[in-house]
Design a protein around this motif. Structure first.
Motif, PDB file in Angstrom:
ATOM      1  N   ASN A 305       0.892  -1.194   0.149  1.00 21.86           N
ATOM      2  CA  ASN A 305       0.076   0.092  -0.028  1.00 21.86           C
ATOM      3  C   ASN A 305       1.055   1.422   0.111  1.00 21.86           C
ATOM      4  N   VAL A 306       1.315   1.635  -1.239  1.00 20.57           N
ATOM      5  CA  VAL A 306       2.360   2.820  -1.583  1.00 20.57           C
ATOM      6  C   VAL A 306       1.381   3.858  -1.798  1.00 20.57           C
ATOM      7  N   LEU A 307       1.377   4.924  -0.874  1.00 23.51           N
ATOM      8  CA  LEU A 307       0.675   6.292  -1.381  1.00 23.51           C
ATOM      9  C   LEU A 307       1.297   7.255  -2.084  1.00 23.51           C
ATOM     10  N   SER A 308       0.712   8.005  -2.989  1.00 25.86           N
ATOM     11  CA  SER A 308       1.121   9.203  -3.406  1.00 25.86           C
ATOM     12  C   SER A 308       0.059  10.126  -3.434  1.00 25.86           C
ATOM     13  N   GLY A 309       0.522  11.578  -3.899  1.00 25.59           N
ATOM     14  CA  GLY A 309      -0.421  12.562  -3.960  1.00 25.59           C
ATOM     15  C   GLY A 309       0.079  13.846  -4.685  1.00 25.59           C
ATOM     16  N   ASP A 310      -0.727  14.520  -4.954  1.00 30.04           N
ATOM     17  CA  ASP A 310      -0.430  15.778  -5.886  1.00 30.04           C
ATOM     18  C   ASP A 310      -1.488  16.759  -5.458  1.00 30.04           C
ATOM     19  N   TYR A 311      -1.189  17.977  -5.938  1.00 23.49           N
ATOM     20  CA  TYR A 311      -2.040  19.102  -5.733  1.00 23.49           C
ATOM     21  C   TYR A 311      -1.778  20.254  -6.841  1.00 23.49           C
ATOM     22  N   THR A 312      -3.054  20.858  -6.989  1.00 21.78           N
ATOM     23  CA  THR A 312      -3.095  21.666  -8.241  1.00 21.78           C
ATOM     24  C   THR A 312      -3.748  22.821  -7.700  1.00 21.78           C
ATOM     25  N   GLY A 313      -3.330  24.148  -8.077  1.00 20.58           N
ATOM     26  CA  GLY A 313      -3.848  25.539  -7.631  1.00 20.58           C
ATOM     27  C   GLY A 313      -4.389  26.329  -8.687  1.00 20.58           C
ATOM     28  N   SER A 314      -4.502  27.576  -8.305  1.00 19.38           N
ATOM     29  CA  SER A 314      -5.116  28.256  -9.381  1.00 19.38           C
ATOM     30  C   SER A 314      -4.287  28.655 -10.545  1.00 19.38           C
ATOM     31  N   LEU A 315      -2.987  28.537 -10.571  1.00 15.27           N
ATOM     32  CA  LEU A 315      -2.129  28.636 -11.444  1.00 15.27           C
ATOM     33  C   LEU A 315      -1.932  27.695 -12.427  1.00 15.27           C
ATOM     34  N   GLY A 316      -2.580  26.512 -12.168  1.00 15.06           N
ATOM     35  CA  GLY A 316      -2.379  25.421 -13.105  1.00 15.06           C
ATOM     36  C   GLY A 316      -1.273  24.563 -12.986  1.00 15.06           C
ATOM     37  N   VAL A 317      -0.448  24.870 -12.028  1.00 13.85           N
ATOM     38  CA  VAL A 317       0.645  23.944 -11.824  1.00 13.85           C
ATOM     39  C   VAL A 317       0.554  22.753 -10.906  1.00 13.85           C
ATOM     40  N   THR A 318       0.872  21.565 -11.085  1.00 15.45           N
ATOM     41  CA  THR A 318       0.607  20.540 -10.322  1.00 15.45           C
ATOM     42  C   THR A 318       1.936  20.168  -9.638  1.00 15.45           C
ATOM     43  N   TYR A 319       1.897  20.030  -8.300  1.00 13.09           N
ATOM     44  CA  TYR A 319       3.075  19.732  -7.554  1.00 13.09           C
ATOM     45  C   TYR A 319       2.800  18.316  -6.922  1.00 13.09           C
ATOM     46  N   GLY A 320       3.834  17.417  -6.914  1.00  8.62           N
ATOM     47  CA  GLY A 320       3.756  16.333  -6.232  1.00  8.62           C
ATOM     48  C   GLY A 320       3.971  16.286  -4.888  1.00  8.62           C
ATOM     49  N   ALA A 321       3.168  15.631  -4.061  1.00  4.10           N
ATOM     50  CA  ALA A 321       3.221  15.660  -2.920  1.00  4.10           C
ATOM     51  C   ALA A 321       4.426  14.739  -2.283  1.00  4.10           C
ATOM     52  N   LEU A 322       5.029  14.759  -1.060  1.00  3.20           N
ATOM     53  CA  LEU A 322       6.130  13.884  -0.738  1.00  3.20           C
ATOM     54  C   LEU A 322       5.599  12.970   0.549  1.00  3.20           C
ATOM     55  N   SER A 323       6.422  12.046   0.618  1.00  5.22           N
ATOM     56  CA  SER A 323       6.498  11.358   1.869  1.00  5.22           C
ATOM     57  C   SER A 323       4.911  10.930   2.359  1.00  5.22           C
ATOM     58  N   CYS A 324       4.037  10.486   1.523  1.00  5.86           N
ATOM     59  CA  CYS A 324       2.641  10.200   1.847  1.00  5.86           C
ATOM     60  C   CYS A 324       2.723   9.045   2.470  1.00  5.86           C
ATOM     61  N   VAL A 325       1.850   8.640   3.314  1.00  8.46           N
ATOM     62  CA  VAL A 325       1.801   7.599   4.466  1.00  8.46           C
ATOM     63  C   VAL A 325       0.175   7.565   4.851  1.00  8.46           C
ATOM     64  N   VAL A 326      -0.108   6.173   5.371  1.00  8.09           N
ATOM     65  CA  VAL A 326      -1.498   5.914   6.035  1.00  8.09           C
ATOM     66  C   VAL A 326      -1.072   6.338   7.485  1.00  8.09           C
ATOM     67  N   VAL A 327      -1.786   6.964   7.981  1.00  6.67           N
ATOM     68  CA  VAL A 327      -1.653   7.410   9.538  1.00  6.67           C
ATOM     69  C   VAL A 327      -2.658   6.596  10.161  1.00  6.67           C
ATOM     70  N   VAL A 328      -3.710   6.529   9.969  1.00  7.89           N
ATOM     71  CA  VAL A 328      -4.873   5.484  10.617  1.00  7.89           C
ATOM     72  C   VAL A 328      -5.485   5.006   9.403  1.00  7.89           C
ATOM     73  N   ASP A 329      -5.434   3.313   9.774  1.00  9.39           N
ATOM     74  CA  ASP A 329      -5.870   2.430   8.823  1.00  9.39           C
ATOM     75  C   ASP A 329      -7.469   2.965   8.153  1.00  9.39           C
ATOM     76  N   HIS A 330      -7.098   3.186   6.686  1.00 11.52           N
ATOM     77  CA  HIS A 330      -8.314   3.386   6.082  1.00 11.52           C
ATOM     78  C   HIS A 330      -8.976   4.909   5.983  1.00 11.52           C
ATOM     79  N   VAL A 331      -8.777   5.562   7.103  1.00 14.51           N
ATOM     80  CA  VAL A 331      -9.259   6.829   7.345  1.00 14.51           C
ATOM     81  C   VAL A 331      -8.452   8.184   7.241  1.00 14.51           C
ATOM     82  N   GLN A 332      -7.136   7.970   7.504  1.00 13.96           N
ATOM     83  CA  GLN A 332      -6.441   9.148   7.668  1.00 13.96           C
ATOM     84  C   GLN A 332      -5.150   8.876   7.155  1.00 13.96           C
ATOM     85  N   ALA A 333      -4.749   9.869   6.297  1.00 12.68           N
ATOM     86  CA  ALA A 333      -3.218  10.057   5.737  1.00 12.68           C
ATOM     87  C   ALA A 333      -2.413  11.414   5.914  1.00 12.68           C
ATOM     88  N   SER A 334      -1.306  11.250   5.566  1.00 10.08           N
ATOM     89  CA  SER A 334      -0.702  12.581   5.565  1.00 10.08           C
ATOM     90  C   SER A 334       0.444  12.541   4.281  1.00 10.08           C
TER      91      SER A 334
END
Length: 376
Positions: A305-334
């Motif tokens: 279960n390897v998480l990844s993430g990204d985010y995109t703002g009003s400038l249209g630029v997409t950034y890759g999120a870093l060091s994504c992990v599950v914090v609480v099984d199934h319901v919380q991640a960071s």
């Protein structure tokens, strides 16, 4: 000429010898047996019309032996691929299998024995002394040895074997949008699943992506419709387009490939996004922990279960999120923010190859601040 008759069998009767002659006056005679079966057979003789007592000494026919298991000419079903519903005709070839009539037969088979797991039905001698035919019963398994009991004498286990046919899965229902926490009922349809109630050590079911077909192990699998339907419960997992493999009695199906026989876990959902630090905006230098609350994030601490993430703002630029992990099984991640700029950044997380919808909660990078001037 004095009439001499020999009888023998359980209790001294049942068979009458074909001929008897006195070989030593008054003390010895020889009789010829007729076809028959059994052991512990006592004798009595009649001389001149006088019938003697039953002997304490006994004789026995040679016990049966199986040398080959095969399908009769009249059958099209291989004895190495018998349907789990039973009814396959099996021919047992051997020696001392008894006469055509007056010869009750019982045949048993299983992985080992005695005792053997299954008792064949409708057994008859088709060729006196050398061939018996029986019908298989509903069952599962492979490399099944046989034993036949003739006249109370049982053969040793055969070296020749039979096997039930391999299971096949043709469809799966209830396998769309499974919770990553597992425990949901899934119904598999197909063939050669075994008799009603087949479960436990006879059945194992695994599923997973093409690169790891046995990653997940279904639980509590049980045949609910004889030979054609079973129910299992999903395991904790993530991902989509999972193939299923069913093993019944040690025989495994091919992994499923058709769209109607694949399953998928639900895509992750983000319901809230917040920062761990007291700040409400992200530093442009990155490195801040962002917490997501939602559902279907999968378990923590799992290598698959390897998480990844990204985010995109009003400038249209997409950034890759870093060091994504599950914090609480199934319901919380960071995740950790990246270096960037801009406002109204919506977040997504990727779990098992499936992306969430972008969050409605958005975060801004901190506005630029001019602290001093020089060179004016």
């Amino acid at each position: 000429v004095v009439s001499v008759v020999g009888e023998y069998g359980l209790g001294g009767s049942g068979y009458t010898s074909s001929s008897c002659v006195v070989t030593v006056d008054h003390t010895e005679m020889a009789c010829t047996t007729v076809e028959g079966v059994g052991s512990g057979l006592s004798w009595r003789v009649s001389v001149g019309g006088q019938r003697g007592p039953v002997s304490a000494a006994t004789t026995s026919y040679i016990g049966p032996m199986i040398t080959l298991l095969s399908k009769p000419i009249t059958s099209s079903v291989s004895v190495l691929a018998m349907p789990t519903g039973g009814g396959s005709r099996v021919q047992l070839t051997g020696t001392n299998l008894g006469p055509l009539t007056g010869n009750p037969i019982t045949a048993y088979y299983g992985v080992s024995g005695p005792p053997y797991r299954y008792t064949a039905v409708s057994c008859v001698v088709v060729t006196a002394h050398v061939a018996i035919e029986c019908d298989s019963v509903g069952g599962v398994g492979h490399d099944l040895v046989w034993s036949v009991t003739v006249g109370g004498q049982s053969s040793p286990s055969s070296t020749s074997v039979t096997s039930y046919d391999v299971p096949a899965v043709s469809g799966i229902s209830g396998g769309s949008g499974l919770h990553t926490s597992g425990g949901e009922s899934i119904t598999l349809t197909g063939s050669n699943f075994g008799p009603l109630g087949t479960n436990g050590t006879d059945v194992s079911v695994v599923y997973g992506p093409s690169e790891a077909l046995s990653r997940f192990v279904a639980t509590k699998c049980n045949v609910t419709v004889a030979n054609s339907q079973m129910k299992c419960w999903s395991a904790v997992g993530v991902g989509s387009s999972h193939s299923w493999t069913v093993t019944v009695g040690g025989l495994s199906s091919a992994a499923t490939v058709s769209a109607g026989s694949l399953t998928s876990y639900a895509i992750p959902t983000i319901t809230s996004v917040s920062m761990v630090s007291p700040a409400t905006t992200m530093r442009t230098s990155g490195g801040e922990t962002i917490v997501f609350v939602g559902s279907e994030f999968g378990p923590s601490g799992s290598s698959w279960n390897v998480l990844s993430g990204d985010y995109t703002g009003s400038l249209g630029v997409t950034y890759g999120a870093l060091s994504c992990v599950v914090v609480v099984d199934h319901v919380q991640a960071s995740c950790v923010s990246n270096v960037g700029v801009g406002a109204n950044n919506s977040w997504r997380v990727r779990v098992g190859g499936q992306w969430s919808v972008a969050s409605t909660v958005k975060l801004n990078y901190t506005l630029p601040t001019v602290a001093s001037f020089s060179g004016a």
